[in-house]
Scaffold this active site. Sequence first.
Site, PDB file in Angstrom:
ATOM      1  N   GLY A 167       0.828  -1.207   0.000  1.00 21.40           N
ATOM      2  CA  GLY A 167       0.000   0.000   0.000  1.00 21.40           C
ATOM      3  C   GLY A 167       0.858   1.251   0.000  1.00 21.40           C
ATOM      4  N   GLY A 219       1.974   4.501   1.880  1.00 21.30           N
ATOM      5  CA  GLY A 219       2.001   5.174   3.177  1.00 21.30           C
ATOM      6  C   GLY A 219       1.834   6.671   2.983  1.00 21.30           C
ATOM      7  N   TYR A 257      -1.992  12.476  10.759  1.00 19.36           N
ATOM      8  CA  TYR A 257      -1.098  12.897   9.671  1.00 19.36           C
ATOM      9  C   TYR A 257      -1.511  14.261   9.106  1.00 19.36           C
ATOM     10  CZ  TYR A 257       0.235   7.914   9.703  1.00 19.36           C
ATOM     11  OH  TYR A 257       0.644   6.649  10.061  1.00 19.36           O
ATOM     12  N   HIS A 273      -4.247   3.869  17.126  1.00 11.34           N
ATOM     13  CA  HIS A 273      -2.931   4.282  16.612  1.00 11.34           C
ATOM     14  C   HIS A 273      -1.776   3.959  17.573  1.00 11.34           C
ATOM     15  CE1 HIS A 273      -1.097   7.384  13.634  1.00 11.34           C
ATOM     16  NE2 HIS A 273      -0.207   6.487  13.975  1.00 11.34           N
TER      17      HIS A 273
END
Length: 323
Positions: free
Chosen positions: A16, A18, A48, A110
């Site tokens: 995938g 990032g 993010y 997370h």
Amino acid sequence: MRNLIFNNNDKMPVLGLGTWKAKAGEVYNAVLEALNLGYRHIDCAHIYGNESEIGEALRYAFLKGIVNRSDVWITSKLWCNSHKREAVIPALKHTLKNLQLDYLDLYLVHWPVAFSPDTYPTIPNEFISLDEIPLSETWEGMVDAKEENLCRHIGVSNFSILKLKEMMAYSAVKPEVNQIELHPYLQQKEMLDFCNEHNIFLTAYSPLGTSEADKIMANKKETTLLKHPDIIHVASQYNCTPAQVLIQWAIARGTSVIPKSVNPERIKQNFEAALVCLSEEDMNTINQLDLNLRFVDGTFWVMEGAPYTLENLWDEQLIQVHR
Ligand code: A2P
């Protein structure tokens, strides 16, 4: 592209894109570039700070028929300021709004660290201990989110074996994924064996050793992974790049892997790593490089007077961190 296949037959592509440290202004193009090349797995997180821009790119891709929603795997992560059970669904809904989606394929806790809403702790009393908001409570919120079909799968990130074992004791719903830092300098073989045994998938973040590697390795005798002579030697045998060797090493171990790039050439190069096939001998060469060295070492959670220490974060006594 190979997939990791879940119990309900859902498929997560092993490779995938990032998006950690992918800046606003760059991540829109990176996501579109990736989808156009054939990436079908995008890894995101609320913290993010770029989910709205990723949402714009996804909206455009769906509108133009570059990809269907059902053909792309999208992961995001619950931030530490929303660990109370009743805060989980609102946090997930916020992420869905930013990403312009109805559901996530995978939602992860997370970090096993909690703090007050609306803060990024700068002083110790902004942290909340796991006695006050136990991870079992946060997990109940994650299970609620799955039951409401806001996400198809739930898991965790940066969890130790001990914390995974505790989860399996306190909940009938086990995490389906643990996303952790994994690369030849931090191979976490015990974790890999544990997760294989319990049908938990691992996703490798920072598979290239992070953007900070040059700085971090400057005061060590070893070089960065991308410049390691053994990695360069293996790459030369396959006429590929060191990054492709590192990505394929992760795939060959049975993990999924999410190299971050915002550079079109490197996004393509990383995708093509799926085509490299490393020999057993080369895998063994790379397996010798373990240093048990964390780049994302969690020292940012450690503060005099706060409840988190490196020992209770990683549940290990001896940890080589980069500072
Ligand atoms: P960039 O986004 O400019 O390509 P990791 O995923 O291990 O955290 O590594 C991400 C870092 O590695 C970023 O700085 C990224 O920069 C860089 N990077 C990504 N792909 C490659 C590649 N194929 N070769 C070298 N560096 C790369």
